[in-house]
Design an enzyme around this catalytic site. Structure first.
Site, PDB file in Angstrom:
ATOM      1  N   VAL A 107      10.171  23.277 -27.788  1.00 39.89           N
ATOM      2  CA  VAL A 107      11.554  23.650 -28.068  1.00 39.89           C
ATOM      3  C   VAL A 107      11.890  23.486 -29.553  1.00 39.89           C
ATOM      4  O   VAL A 107      12.453  24.390 -30.183  1.00 39.89           O
ATOM      5  CB  VAL A 107      12.523  22.789 -27.216  1.00 39.89           C
ATOM      6  N   HIS A 123      33.706  44.052 -16.914  1.00 40.54           N
ATOM      7  CA  HIS A 123      32.938  45.093 -17.593  1.00 40.54           C
ATOM      8  C   HIS A 123      33.609  45.414 -18.928  1.00 40.54           C
ATOM      9  O   HIS A 123      34.835  45.546 -18.958  1.00 40.54           O
ATOM     10  CB  HIS A 123      32.886  46.357 -16.739  1.00 40.54           C
TER      11      HIS A 123
END
Ligand code: FAD
Ligand code: NAD
Length: 473
Positions: free
Chosen positions: A187, A447
């Protein structure tokens, strides 16, 4: 006598202290890290040299990368982009200062007593505090919470010096190294490697394992590797560092791979091969606290050690070394001390790698389910088919939803792409309530949002996605 003394003021310890106090327990938090005036600085690795400063640099470096010639498709041309690294670093430092200072305010508001010094659990439920001048004082507590965190691992083949640094050093370079070597494609290697690559370093990452991101979903890891290589990170898998030599202005390394031994030279080398728990001199032999076989403080599912009324949380105990895992353990332990029955759901700890795009997941991946012989269904949706992802020019990657073959309960969600961390968080909330992929499919998503890719991937599990060509039976 305090009801609770917390040793260590990182995200595990300071959260445990605040929650304990909120529950009416008299609480002190002991921290050894001090500022120039000798006052304790709370926040631990996360706020001082981890999550927060790295994310500040990830954001700044991404803006620089975009401004420096990656906005052409938007019709934006910037002729001359100049980097002022001092300003970038000052911005990072001021965010850190604001947040660490803020914990002092939270302690005052919640009546947590801050104590400056090094804490050690000694027999009889006592904490010995060693001050910076070497004097000691012993304070009794009904409950002690050890939250001493972790430190970077130093390896014999790359001892730290002016050119070989750990993650903290990699957050503090005063100029952009022309060439940067990173040991470990974990990471930290990927996040900090990305920062310096975006600012202009030629970055080479040396990774011992043959598999890239072995802990992630294999398909996601494959896509990420391709994308990071495109971004200029030279990732050498199956390559183990064997030696390094400091040449004053650079560092020479040798590493082994399947074809033999290779050498490379870099201006700077970052060693990011993992972190080890801070357990040294944290408890006396007669305290009743013990280590587990991996050198972490041994605890049960509720973070209780083998000594009665001594608890341990965060990076110093088993489980992923993540700030949110430590904080939630802190809350659980405070509540249990207060007589409540809090539990921690270790199955749903989310993981995020804050590269661009981000990589995030929660729950099981396909490889884990195969090894458990569990039957599952998979639904995938590519960001290339998401209107919002295209509109924001971030259409790399995909969402994968995995559910149980018979009950349809969601078992894992894996995302590589825009806002991956936030998308996984939405899925995680539904998983906490035992949602099925059908439940997510029946949920209304705004949306246009990139989250619609989660909706579509959930629909795809049962072959009902609208915006990809489902094969009709
Ligand atoms: P720590 O944060 O290490 O805090 C322990 C504290 O205890 C320290 O302040 C230390 O000074 C103090 N202490 C130690 N011993 C004593 C003692 N004997 N007496 C008094 N005080 C003592 N995690 C994420 O979830 N998200 C991320 O984005 C993320 N990014 C990271 C980036 C980097 C570069 C690094 C290095 C880590 C990152 N992490 C991230 C991991 C995260 O920082 C740790 O998991 C988290 O800080 C652990 O919290 P903790 O409270 O257990 O320990
Ligand atoms: P890591 O465990 O993620 O990765 C270390 C990598 O180094 C592994 O891939 C390992 O195979 C490799 N390695 C080990 N020895 C090597 C050698 N001699 N030569 C080449 N490669 C070698 O560790 P890290 O990146 O140091 O991170 C430490 C911890 O900090 C992690 O556990 C992580 O959870 C936490 N962290 C989290 C975040 C985040 O949540 N976004 C960010 C940074 C750090």
């Amino acid at each position: 006598m305090y009801d609770v003394i917390v040793i260590g003021g990182g995200p595990a310890g300071y959260v445990a202290a605040i929650r304990s106090s909120q529950l009416g327990l008299s609480t002190a938090c002991v921290e050894e890290f001090v500022d120039d005036s000798g006052n304790a600085v709370f926040g631990g690795t996360c706020l001082n040299v981890g999550c927060i400063p790295s994310k500040a640099l990830l954001d700044s470096s991404h803006r620089f990368y975009e401004a420096a010639g990656h906005l052409d498709t938007h019709g934006i041309k910037i002729e001359k982009v100049k980097l002022d690294l001092n300003v970038m670093m000052d911005r990072k430092d001021s965010i850190v200062k604001k947040l660490t200072g803020g914990i002092g305010g939270l302690f005052a508001a919640n009546k947590v007593t801050p104590i400056t010094g090094r804490g050690k659990v000694i027999a009889g439920n006592n904490v010995e505090i060693t001050k910076s001048d070497g004097t000691t004082e012993t304070i009794a507590a009904k409950n002690i919470i050890i939250a001493t965190g972790s430190s970077p691992i130093e390896i014999a083949s790359a001892e730290f010096n002016n050119n070989v640094v750990d993650s903290t050093g990699a957050l503090e370079f005063t100029e952009v190294p022309k060439t940067l070597g990173v040991i470990g494609a974990g990471v930290i290697g990927l996040e900090l490697g990305s920062v310096w690559a975006r600012l202009g370093s030629k970055v080479t990452v040396i990774e011992a394992m043959d598999d890239f991101l072995f802990m992630a979903d294999k398909e996601i890891a494959k896509d990420c590797l391709k994308d990071f290589k495109k971004q200029g990170l030279d990732i050498k898998l199956g390559s183990r560092l064997i030696a390094s030599k400091n040449l004053k202005k650079s560092v020479k390394i040798s590493y082994e791979n399947s074809t033999g031994t290779e050498e490379m030279e870099f201006d700077k080398l970052v060693v990011a091969v993992g972190r080890r728990p801070n357990v040294q001199n944290v408890f006396s032999e007669d305290s009743g606290v013990h280590l587990d076989e991996r050198g972490f403080i041994s605890v049960d599912d509720h973070c209780q050690t083998s000594a009665s009324n001594v608890w341990a949380i965060g990076d110093v105990v088993r489980g992923p070394m993540l700030a949110h895992k430590g904080s939630e353990e802190g809350v659980m332990v405070a509540e249990r001390i207060a007589g409540k029955h809090a539990e921690m759901n270790y199955d749903l700890v989310p993981s995020v790698i804050y590269t661009h795009p981000e990589i995030a997941w929660v729950g099981k991946n396909e490889e884990e389910l195969k090894s458990e012989n569990r039957s599952y269904k998979v639904g995938k949706f590519p960001f290339a088919a998401s209107g919002r992802a295209l509109a924001v020019d971030q259409s790399t990657g995909f969402v994968k939803v995995i559910s149980d073959a018979s009950t349809d309960t969601i078992l894992g969600v894996h995302v590589f792409g825009p806002s991956a961390a936030e998308i996984v968080q939405q899925a995680l909330i539904s998983m906490e309530f035992g949602a099925s992929s059908e439940d997510l499919g029946l949920t209304i998503f705004s949306h246009p949002t990139v989250s619609e890719a989660l909706h579509e991937a959930a629909l795809a599990v049962n072959n009902q996605a609208i915006h990809i060509g489902n094969k009709r039976k």
